[in-house]
Design a protein around this motif. Structure first.
Motif, PDB file in Angstrom:
ATOM      1  N   ILE A  69       0.849  -1.196   0.000  1.00  0.00           N
ATOM      2  CA  ILE A  69       0.000   0.000   0.000  1.00  0.00           C
ATOM      3  C   ILE A  69       0.887   1.249   0.000  1.00  0.00           C
ATOM      4  O   ILE A  69       0.659   2.193  -0.763  1.00  0.00           O
ATOM      5  CB  ILE A  69      -0.955   0.006   1.213  1.00  0.00           C
ATOM      6  CG1 ILE A  69      -2.023  -1.086   1.062  1.00  0.00           C
ATOM      7  CG2 ILE A  69      -1.603   1.385   1.385  1.00  0.00           C
ATOM      8  CD1 ILE A  69      -2.757  -1.409   2.357  1.00  0.00           C
ATOM      9  N   VAL A  99      -4.910  -1.887  -5.594  1.00  0.00           N
ATOM     10  CA  VAL A  99      -6.095  -2.379  -4.881  1.00  0.00           C
ATOM     11  C   VAL A  99      -6.978  -3.183  -5.835  1.00  0.00           C
ATOM     12  O   VAL A  99      -7.433  -4.283  -5.499  1.00  0.00           O
ATOM     13  CB  VAL A  99      -6.892  -1.214  -4.242  1.00  0.00           C
ATOM     14  CG1 VAL A  99      -8.252  -1.682  -3.735  1.00  0.00           C
ATOM     15  CG2 VAL A  99      -6.084  -0.569  -3.116  1.00  0.00           C
ATOM     16  N   PHE A 106      -8.479  -7.269  -0.887  1.00  0.00           N
ATOM     17  CA  PHE A 106      -9.114  -6.056  -0.371  1.00  0.00           C
ATOM     18  C   PHE A 106     -10.615  -6.201  -0.157  1.00  0.00           C
ATOM     19  O   PHE A 106     -11.182  -5.487   0.673  1.00  0.00           O
ATOM     20  CB  PHE A 106      -8.773  -4.852  -1.253  1.00  0.00           C
ATOM     21  CG  PHE A 106      -7.353  -4.396  -1.067  1.00  0.00           C
ATOM     22  CD1 PHE A 106      -6.987  -3.637   0.028  1.00  0.00           C
ATOM     23  CD2 PHE A 106      -6.361  -4.778  -1.962  1.00  0.00           C
ATOM     24  CE1 PHE A 106      -5.678  -3.243   0.236  1.00  0.00           C
ATOM     25  CE2 PHE A 106      -5.040  -4.394  -1.775  1.00  0.00           C
ATOM     26  CZ  PHE A 106      -4.695  -3.623  -0.670  1.00  0.00           C
ATOM     27  N   LEU A 109     -12.129  -6.617   3.324  1.00  0.00           N
ATOM     28  CA  LEU A 109     -12.561  -5.470   4.139  1.00  0.00           C
ATOM     29  C   LEU A 109     -14.069  -5.468   4.356  1.00  0.00           C
ATOM     30  O   LEU A 109     -14.562  -4.888   5.326  1.00  0.00           O
ATOM     31  CB  LEU A 109     -12.169  -4.159   3.456  1.00  0.00           C
ATOM     32  CG  LEU A 109     -10.730  -3.702   3.606  1.00  0.00           C
ATOM     33  CD1 LEU A 109     -10.410  -2.596   2.612  1.00  0.00           C
ATOM     34  CD2 LEU A 109     -10.477  -3.230   5.033  1.00  0.00           C
ATOM     35  N   GLN A 121      -5.968  -1.570   8.727  1.00  0.00           N
ATOM     36  CA  GLN A 121      -4.740  -1.667   7.945  1.00  0.00           C
ATOM     37  C   GLN A 121      -4.621  -0.586   6.874  1.00  0.00           C
ATOM     38  O   GLN A 121      -3.599   0.102   6.792  1.00  0.00           O
ATOM     39  CB  GLN A 121      -4.626  -3.044   7.293  1.00  0.00           C
ATOM     40  CG  GLN A 121      -3.326  -3.192   6.512  1.00  0.00           C
ATOM     41  CD  GLN A 121      -3.253  -4.467   5.718  1.00  0.00           C
ATOM     42  OE1 GLN A 121      -4.229  -4.896   5.126  1.00  0.00           O
ATOM     43  NE2 GLN A 121      -2.075  -5.074   5.703  1.00  0.00           N
ATOM     44  N   LEU A 122      -5.627  -0.424   6.046  1.00  0.00           N
ATOM     45  CA  LEU A 122      -5.559   0.537   4.949  1.00  0.00           C
ATOM     46  C   LEU A 122      -5.408   1.975   5.454  1.00  0.00           C
ATOM     47  O   LEU A 122      -4.472   2.674   5.047  1.00  0.00           O
ATOM     48  CB  LEU A 122      -6.774   0.381   4.033  1.00  0.00           C
ATOM     49  CG  LEU A 122      -6.834   1.263   2.796  1.00  0.00           C
ATOM     50  CD1 LEU A 122      -5.636   1.012   1.878  1.00  0.00           C
ATOM     51  CD2 LEU A 122      -8.144   1.022   2.038  1.00  0.00           C
ATOM     52  N   ALA A 157      -9.279   5.989   2.892  1.00  0.00           N
ATOM     53  CA  ALA A 157      -9.605   4.571   3.111  1.00  0.00           C
ATOM     54  C   ALA A 157     -11.114   4.344   3.020  1.00  0.00           C
ATOM     55  O   ALA A 157     -11.560   3.322   2.476  1.00  0.00           O
ATOM     56  CB  ALA A 157      -9.079   4.115   4.465  1.00  0.00           C
ATOM     57  N   THR A 161     -12.917   1.891   0.433  1.00  0.00           N
ATOM     58  CA  THR A 161     -13.806   0.830   0.927  1.00  0.00           C
ATOM     59  C   THR A 161     -15.182   0.933   0.274  1.00  0.00           C
ATOM     60  O   THR A 161     -15.790  -0.080  -0.086  1.00  0.00           O
ATOM     61  CB  THR A 161     -13.920   0.889   2.466  1.00  0.00           C
ATOM     62  OG1 THR A 161     -12.595   0.783   3.022  1.00  0.00           O
ATOM     63  CG2 THR A 161     -14.779  -0.245   3.001  1.00  0.00           C
TER      64      THR A 161
END
Length: 197
Positions: A69, A99, A106, A109, A121-122, A157, A161
């Motif tokens: 990342i 990503v 990913f 998430l 984390q992200l 983030a 997401t």
């Protein structure tokens, strides 16, 4: 015998991919070593050559992703680069392409029963990067730099997401443009601090 040969790296990669798939199917707390090796078509002995348990595999996987990342956010820059936000383009950083290319990971998430600390984390990787590598020239005076970078990290983030939750409804290029437009609303530019080589 934790080898870093190409064969060892390939085997570990297969185990990680199998693990990710099993978390999608069963949830993290239900995944066993047997699930992983059966899915990857290896035996338990092979797993234990590289990992003591599932948690060691998770730690290595998450460490790799944390580093990636940060790397793909910085790969286009050199130390002391001076960048004007209005000159950023969809080729200015590769994070969203990364990503998208690793969406099997990913999309974890979106799971409730996912990897430990996955949801932090992200944003933490982005915050760590902003804090250590970016000297941002804001569009306003008297900005609390630490708080602003924390806000930027969690906002970025959150947008990523949301993009994942919408099943990647726009291209990585379009998402990059979206982030650049947002950045334009509060920053004029930034200087890259020293990059580790």
């Amino acid at each position: 015998m934790k080898s870093n040969s190409s064969q060892a790296l390939r085997t570990k990669n297969f185990l990680k991919k199998a693990f990710i798939e099993m978390v999608h199917k069963k949830g993290f707390s239900a995944v066993t070593v047997k699930d992983v090796v059966d899915y990857a078509q290896y035996n338990r002995t092979t797993f234990y050559v590289y990992y003591q348990n599932i948690y060691e595999l998770v730690e290595e996987l998450m460490d790799e992703m944390f580093e990636a990342i940060q790397y793909y956010s910085m790969s286009k820059y050199q130390s002391d680069s001076r960048v004007k936000v209005k000159e950023l383009t969809t080729n200015s950083f590769d994070l969203l392409y990364y990503v998208y290319d690793h969406r099997d990971y990913f999309t974890l998430l979106l799971l409730e029963d996912t990897l430990p600390h996955m949801h932090q984390q992200l944003p933490e990787a982005i915050f760590n990067l902003l804090k250590s590598k970016f000297d941002i020239q804001y569009g306003a005076s008297f900005v609390d730099d630490h708080s602003q970078k924390r806000y930027m990290a969690y906002g970025t983030a959150g947008l990523i997401t949301d993009w994942i939750a919408k099943d990647f409804d726009v291209t990585p290029s379009e998402m990059t443009e979206r982030l650049i437009r947002i950045l334009n609303t509060f920053a004029n530019g930034f200087v890259i601090k020293e990059i580790d080589t």
